[in-house]
Scaffold this motif. Structure first.
Motif, PDB file in Angstrom:
ATOM      1  N   GLN A  46       0.831  -1.209   0.000  1.00 52.30           N
ATOM      2  CA  GLN A  46       0.000   0.000   0.000  1.00 52.30           C
ATOM      3  C   GLN A  46       0.865   1.257   0.000  1.00 52.30           C
ATOM      4  OE1 GLN A  46      -3.468   0.490  -0.036  1.00 52.30           O
ATOM      5  NE2 GLN A  46      -3.574  -1.660  -0.601  1.00 52.30           N
ATOM      6  N   SER A  50       0.791   4.222  -2.770  1.00 54.53           N
ATOM      7  CA  SER A  50       0.642   5.648  -2.445  1.00 54.53           C
ATOM      8  C   SER A  50       1.715   6.478  -3.147  1.00 54.53           C
ATOM      9  CB  SER A  50       0.727   5.865  -0.935  1.00 54.53           C
ATOM     10  OG  SER A  50      -0.380   5.298  -0.308  1.00 54.53           O
ATOM     11  N   GLU A  53       0.764   6.807  -6.728  1.00 60.95           N
ATOM     12  CA  GLU A  53      -0.321   7.778  -6.891  1.00 60.95           C
ATOM     13  C   GLU A  53       0.211   9.202  -6.826  1.00 60.95           C
ATOM     14  OE1 GLU A  53      -4.746   8.651  -5.109  1.00 60.95           O
ATOM     15  OE2 GLU A  53      -3.231   7.843  -3.760  1.00 60.95           O
TER      16      GLU A  53
END
Length: 83
Positions: A46, A50, A53
């Protein structure tokens, strides 16, 4: 020679992704990995998502998910026991 990570698939064609797997490009050389989608739920993965992103938003230049980290770090994350 080299080593094999459990769950990481090598494909002969750039468009070939088995069901239940995801193609990801990693590092400066944009090396392609095909990993189980189960990795997407892992906390360490994760963090990588991130970062992707933040850097790329939803526009990934390779047409697939691109992770902006060094290949060795990516390999360490996907080979950890939590994945």
């Amino acid at each position: 020679m080299g080593f094999h990570l459990p769950g990481v698939k090598k494909t002969s064609k750039s468009g070939e992704v088995p069901k239940g797997y995801l193609a990801i490009y990693v590092g400066e050389e944009m090396k392609r990995f095909v990993i189980p989608i189960s990795h997407l739920n892992q906390p360490s993965f994760q963090v990588l998502l991130s970062e992707a992103e933040e850097e790329f938003g939803h526009d990934h230049p390779m047409g697939a998910l691109t992770i902006p980290c060094r290949e060795d770090i990516f390999l360490k994350v996907i080979s950890s026991k939590e994945c």
